[in-house]
Design an enzyme around this catalytic site. Structure first.
Site, PDB file in Angstrom:
ATOM      1  N   ARG A 125       0.850  -1.183   0.000  1.00  0.00           N
ATOM      2  CA  ARG A 125       0.000   0.000   0.000  1.00  0.00           C
ATOM      3  C   ARG A 125       0.892   1.241   0.000  1.00  0.00           C
ATOM      4  O   ARG A 125       2.060   1.192   0.384  1.00  0.00           O
ATOM      5  CB  ARG A 125      -0.915   0.026   1.216  1.00  0.00           C
TER       6      ARG A 125
ATOM      7  N   LYS B 179      -2.091  -2.030   8.513  1.00  0.00           N
ATOM      8  CA  LYS B 179      -3.524  -2.129   8.747  1.00  0.00           C
ATOM      9  C   LYS B 179      -3.828  -3.252   9.741  1.00  0.00           C
ATOM     10  O   LYS B 179      -3.251  -4.336   9.664  1.00  0.00           O
ATOM     11  CB  LYS B 179      -4.233  -2.398   7.411  1.00  0.00           C
TER      12      LYS B 179
END
Length: 454
Positions: free
Chosen positions: A278, A303
């Site tokens: 990401r 995350k």
């Protein structure tokens, strides 16, 4: 403790010297900009917005708007340096940001440079966070959920937008909560806004039940979320040729003032596709997260608070080693805690926003995305493409992808394979490989079953 303004301008000279400019000309420009600011500051008892207005008004007669913008950034960083050295109490730009709730610093500088700075700043004023009649309840609920271990970032954004709407319509303060929510639903007519209102209503109901457990549990309405899912944009799957084109363009990215930037963008793009990272994970990578001997990188606290160690292919490691060598020759810090993707600005690290902007600009230059707007392929689609192309390679190598999905989920940083399944887009090539596998393995089983019937 140093004193400023000083008649010999040693503070400015020491500050510019510590910046470590690449060229003597750049240092001279900084000295001229800060010297012009000190000449104005000497006429004022304290450094406040009046000082900034006077300097901007005086320099506007000699400098172009682009030069003024650059000079404003130089002065802004110098003022922050003076605050850090306890020379001045506060940077006037930070004071204005707090008073007017303005997000960006450049907006304040542009406002101060206008003929009517006070009116321009007033037009930029944003409501105070959680200043509405429901603000305290929402703020307490967000704090409670974060204390329980949730990020609660997206939910906080929903609450802040609702809070600003309530502050913009003070007549709603005396109305029931349902009337407030109806007004917020009517503010926009998009499917995403309707889904956000549905989620927000659930958050408010949960906050009320925390205060009064006797309240009935709210039954959610699935229709807004179903409408969003029905109109969800299909991911764009980049072909290997598209990725190669982007990588070639990244190597030739125009950056005369930052020679390391093309190789930086190239390496970012390589990790975004080959490792499925990401943009936030790319920005948070440190130099110490790369293990050259083990051919791995460590992605920390991403995350859902997970940390994972990713093995990289030999070809990717070769490119990563080349970037680290170029980074060292460019003067990048060798501290293991410094940002892997280093630049010479104050933070010495690319932010997630800067990473996204650079990589999306490569997409536009590759003509994979329109020159303007949010339409077309996205940066996040590189993660989708990594998953699809990896499964396609497994099919071509005779590997059953179903056996490898748990490993792929771990590599992507997902909690389970259900999150990874969202990334699997059935392309024509993938469908053809799956059909061929079924023809080889499944079709003979069907033939045997039919022959065995009486």
């Amino acid at each position: 403790m140093i004193a400023w303004p000083d008649s010999e301008r040693r503070v400015i000279a020491d500050y510019v010297r510590d910046l470590g400019m690449r060229t003597e000309l750049a240092g001279t420009v900084y000295l001229q900009i800060l010297g012009s600011f000190q000449m104005v500051a000497e006429r004022y008892a304290i450094i406040d917005q009046s000082t900034l207005k006077a300097w901007l008004s005086e320099r506007a007669r000699y400098w172009s708007p682009s030069t003024m913008a650059h000079a404003a950034r130089v002065v802004d960083r110098f003022l922050s340096y003076l605050v850090g050295e306890a020379v001045i109490a506060a940077n006037p730009i930070d004071v204005l940001r707090t008073d007017y709730q303005i997000r960006t610093r450049c907006s304040i500088w542009r406002a101060l440079a206008t003929t009517n700075p006070d009116a321009t700043l007033a037009a930029l004023r944003r409501p105070k966070p959680f200043g509405s009649v429901l603000g305290a309840m929402m703020r307490d609920h967000i704090a409670l959920m974060r204390n329980r271990g949730y990020h609660y970032t997206t939910q906080a954004g929903w609450c802040l937008r609702f809070d600003r709407h309530l502050q913009a319509h003070p007549d709603l303060a005396s109305q029931p909560m349902e009337v407030m929510l109806q007004s917020w639903r009517a503010a926009r007519s998009t499917h995403n806004h309707a889904a956000e209102c549905e989620r927000l209503e659930g958050i408010l109901a949960k906050a009320l039940r925390h205060k009064d457990p006797a309240l009935k549990i709210r039954r959610p309405n699935p229709k807004p979320l179903q409408e969003v899912a029905r109109h969800w944009r299909r991911p764009h799957i980049y072909s290997p040729a598209d990725v190669r084109r982007m990588l070639d363009l990244a190597r030739s990215y125009p950056s005369p003032r930052a020679p390391l930037r093309p190789l930086t963008i190239y390496t970012m793009l390589l990790l975004a596709y080959c490792a499925g990272l990401r943009r936030s994970e790319i920005a948070r990578l440190n130099l110490g997260d790369v293990e050259l001997g083990a051919c791995t990188i460590t992605i920390r606290e991403t995350k859902f608070f997970k940390t994972r160690i990713l093995p990289l292919s030999e070809s990717v490691m070769v490119e990563l080693v080349a970037y680290i060598d170029a980074r060292r020759h460019a003067g990048g810090s060798q501290d293991p805690g410094s940002g892997l993707f280093w630049h010479e600005q104050v933070t010495h690290r690319y932010t997630p926003t800067a990473v996204a902007w650079l990589l999306v600009d490569v997409l536009r230059r590759a003509e994979l995305k329109p020159r303007r707007g949010k339409i077309g392929p996205r940066l996040h689609d590189l993660r989708h493409s990594m998953v699809v192309n990896r499964i396609l390679e497994w099919y071509q190598a005779g590997i059953n992808p179903q056996d490898r999905l748990p490993f792929l989920a771990t590599y992507m940083g997902h909690r389970d394979i259900h999150s990874t399944l969202v990334y699997i887009t059935v392309t024509q090539d993938l469908l053809q490989e799956a059909s061929e596998r079924f023809r080889v393995l499944g079709a003979p089983c069907l033939t045997l079953t039919q022959e065995g019937r009486p």
